[in-house]
Design a protein around this motif. Structure first.
Motif, PDB file in Angstrom:
ATOM      1  N   GLY A  14       0.795  -1.217   0.000  1.00  0.00           N
ATOM      2  CA  GLY A  14       0.000   0.000   0.000  1.00  0.00           C
ATOM      3  C   GLY A  14       0.825   1.263   0.000  1.00  0.00           C
ATOM      4  N   GLY A  15       2.106   1.124   0.196  1.00  0.00           N
ATOM      5  CA  GLY A  15       2.985   2.282   0.246  1.00  0.00           C
ATOM      6  C   GLY A  15       3.405   2.770  -1.125  1.00  0.00           C
ATOM      7  N   SER A  16       4.293   3.767  -1.131  1.00  0.00           N
ATOM      8  CA  SER A  16       4.734   4.397  -2.379  1.00  0.00           C
ATOM      9  C   SER A  16       6.249   4.511  -2.421  1.00  0.00           C
ATOM     10  CB  SER A  16       4.128   5.802  -2.505  1.00  0.00           C
ATOM     11  OG  SER A  16       2.727   5.755  -2.561  1.00  0.00           O
ATOM     12  N   LEU A  17       6.759   4.492  -3.615  1.00  0.00           N
ATOM     13  CA  LEU A  17       8.166   4.764  -3.880  1.00  0.00           C
ATOM     14  C   LEU A  17       8.264   5.530  -5.189  1.00  0.00           C
ATOM     15  CD1 LEU A  17      10.020   1.390  -3.119  1.00  0.00           C
ATOM     16  CD2 LEU A  17      10.261   3.524  -1.843  1.00  0.00           C
ATOM     17  N   ARG A  18       9.342   6.275  -5.323  1.00  0.00           N
ATOM     18  CA  ARG A  18       9.593   6.996  -6.567  1.00  0.00           C
ATOM     19  C   ARG A  18      10.985   6.660  -7.060  1.00  0.00           C
ATOM     20  NH1 ARG A  18      10.858  13.284  -7.714  1.00  0.00           N
ATOM     21  NH2 ARG A  18       9.652  13.594  -9.634  1.00  0.00           N
ATOM     22  N   LEU A  19      11.060   6.131  -8.266  1.00  0.00           N
ATOM     23  CA  LEU A  19      12.336   5.824  -8.888  1.00  0.00           C
ATOM     24  C   LEU A  19      12.719   6.963  -9.826  1.00  0.00           C
ATOM     25  CD1 LEU A  19      11.881   2.059  -9.846  1.00  0.00           C
ATOM     26  CD2 LEU A  19      12.632   3.050  -7.672  1.00  0.00           C
ATOM     27  N   SER A  20      14.005   7.206  -9.918  1.00  0.00           N
ATOM     28  CA  SER A  20      14.533   8.195 -10.851  1.00  0.00           C
ATOM     29  C   SER A  20      15.599   7.543 -11.715  1.00  0.00           C
ATOM     30  CB  SER A  20      15.149   9.378 -10.104  1.00  0.00           C
ATOM     31  OG  SER A  20      14.203  10.043  -9.320  1.00  0.00           O
ATOM     32  N   LYS A  74      16.420  17.696 -18.368  1.00  0.00           N
ATOM     33  CA  LYS A  74      17.363  17.054 -17.441  1.00  0.00           C
ATOM     34  C   LYS A  74      17.698  15.627 -17.863  1.00  0.00           C
ATOM     35  CE  LYS A  74      15.900  19.701 -13.383  1.00  0.00           C
ATOM     36  NZ  LYS A  74      15.364  19.622 -12.000  1.00  0.00           N
ATOM     37  N   ASN A  75      17.115  15.162 -18.966  1.00  0.00           N
ATOM     38  CA  ASN A  75      17.320  13.776 -19.403  1.00  0.00           C
ATOM     39  C   ASN A  75      17.057  12.797 -18.258  1.00  0.00           C
ATOM     40  OD1 ASN A  75      18.114  14.384 -22.109  1.00  0.00           O
ATOM     41  ND2 ASN A  75      20.150  14.944 -21.365  1.00  0.00           N
ATOM     42  N   THR A  76      15.998  13.054 -17.547  1.00  0.00           N
ATOM     43  CA  THR A  76      15.667  12.250 -16.368  1.00  0.00           C
ATOM     44  C   THR A  76      14.226  11.764 -16.458  1.00  0.00           C
ATOM     45  OG1 THR A  76      17.230  13.478 -14.994  1.00  0.00           O
ATOM     46  CG2 THR A  76      15.509  12.245 -13.856  1.00  0.00           C
ATOM     47  N   ALA A  77      14.036  10.507 -16.094  1.00  0.00           N
ATOM     48  CA  ALA A  77      12.701   9.922 -16.020  1.00  0.00           C
ATOM     49  C   ALA A  77      12.391   9.570 -14.578  1.00  0.00           C
ATOM     50  CB  ALA A  77      12.604   8.685 -16.903  1.00  0.00           C
ATOM     51  N   TYR A  78      11.105   9.548 -14.281  1.00  0.00           N
ATOM     52  CA  TYR A  78      10.638   9.234 -12.934  1.00  0.00           C
ATOM     53  C   TYR A  78       9.533   8.180 -13.015  1.00  0.00           C
ATOM     54  CZ  TYR A  78      12.815  13.784 -12.274  1.00  0.00           C
ATOM     55  OH  TYR A  78      13.698  14.837 -12.293  1.00  0.00           O
ATOM     56  N   LEU A  79       9.528   7.294 -12.056  1.00  0.00           N
ATOM     57  CA  LEU A  79       8.454   6.306 -11.956  1.00  0.00           C
ATOM     58  C   LEU A  79       7.865   6.408 -10.556  1.00  0.00           C
ATOM     59  CD1 LEU A  79       6.975   4.013 -13.465  1.00  0.00           C
ATOM     60  CD2 LEU A  79       8.526   2.419 -12.317  1.00  0.00           C
ATOM     61  N   GLN A  80       6.682   7.004 -10.477  1.00  0.00           N
ATOM     62  CA  GLN A  80       5.987   7.099  -9.211  1.00  0.00           C
ATOM     63  C   GLN A  80       5.148   5.850  -9.033  1.00  0.00           C
ATOM     64  OE1 GLN A  80       6.098   9.564  -6.761  1.00  0.00           O
ATOM     65  NE2 GLN A  80       4.838   8.125  -5.583  1.00  0.00           N
ATOM     66  N   MET A  81       5.427   5.119  -7.973  1.00  0.00           N
ATOM     67  CA  MET A  81       4.752   3.841  -7.735  1.00  0.00           C
ATOM     68  C   MET A  81       3.914   3.957  -6.465  1.00  0.00           C
ATOM     69  SD  MET A  81       7.864   1.217  -8.676  1.00  0.00           S
ATOM     70  CE  MET A  81       8.877   1.713  -7.287  1.00  0.00           C
ATOM     71  N   ASN A  82       2.611   3.871  -6.644  1.00  0.00           N
ATOM     72  CA  ASN A  82       1.680   3.957  -5.515  1.00  0.00           C
ATOM     73  C   ASN A  82       0.953   2.626  -5.330  1.00  0.00           C
ATOM     74  OD1 ASN A  82       2.322   6.723  -5.236  1.00  0.00           O
ATOM     75  ND2 ASN A  82       0.704   7.304  -6.673  1.00  0.00           N
ATOM     76  N   SER A  83       0.324   2.473  -4.188  1.00  0.00           N
ATOM     77  CA  SER A  83      -0.449   1.256  -3.892  1.00  0.00           C
ATOM     78  C   SER A  83       0.353   0.000  -4.197  1.00  0.00           C
ATOM     79  CB  SER A  83      -1.758   1.257  -4.704  1.00  0.00           C
ATOM     80  OG  SER A  83      -2.521   2.412  -4.406  1.00  0.00           O
ATOM     81  N   LEU A  84       1.580  -0.004  -3.726  1.00  0.00           N
ATOM     82  CA  LEU A  84       2.478  -1.116  -4.041  1.00  0.00           C
ATOM     83  C   LEU A  84       1.991  -2.418  -3.437  1.00  0.00           C
ATOM     84  CD1 LEU A  84       5.811   0.825  -3.752  1.00  0.00           C
ATOM     85  CD2 LEU A  84       5.126  -0.531  -5.736  1.00  0.00           C
ATOM     86  N   LYS A  85       2.231  -3.488  -4.185  1.00  0.00           N
ATOM     87  CA  LYS A  85       1.831  -4.830  -3.771  1.00  0.00           C
ATOM     88  C   LYS A  85       3.082  -5.706  -3.683  1.00  0.00           C
ATOM     89  CE  LYS A  85      -2.350  -4.355  -6.623  1.00  0.00           C
ATOM     90  NZ  LYS A  85      -3.121  -4.952  -7.744  1.00  0.00           N
TER      91      LYS A  85
END
Length: 122
Positions: A14-20, A74-85
């Protein structure tokens, strides 16, 4: 070309993480940025990707929970991950597809970042 990935870790369900994922190098000409993931005993699978214009692709299992974005300046991508299982537990690999000019036709190359461990567990 170098890719610097960051943001993984341990999170409860249920938590979240953000990858860059930050790309560096000369004449990058990045077309696509994204992430694959690989869980133990499973094949590597596409999670999400985004092209320069902003169109995105998501694996069905993450639709509505994950959001990919990018900062072209910035040549940067982000992956916002919510409601993690727990099923999201895997090593996540960012990548870029870039175009490289040659004396002949333009060549498309894929470059990978180092894997980032994401563990979803209580």
């Amino acid at each position: 070309v170098q890719l610097q990935a960051s943001g993984g870790g341990l999170v409860q369900p249920g938590g979240s993480l953000r990858l860059s994922c930050a790309a560096s190098g000369s004449a990058l000409r990045i077309n696509v940025m994204g992430w694959y993931r690989q869980a133990p005993g499973k094949q590597r699978e596409l999670v999400a990707s985004i092209v320069t214009g902003g169109n995105t692709i998501y694996q069905d299992s993450v639709k509505g929970r994950f959001t990919i974005s990018r900062d072209n300046a910035k040549n940067t991508a982000y992956l916002q991950m919510n409601s993690l299982k727990s099923d999201d537990t895997a090593i996540y690999y960012c990548y870029i597809d870039r175009q490289r000019k040659t004396s002949g036709p333009v060549v498309t190359e894929r470059h990978w970042g180092q894997g980032t461990q994401v563990t979803v567990s209580s």
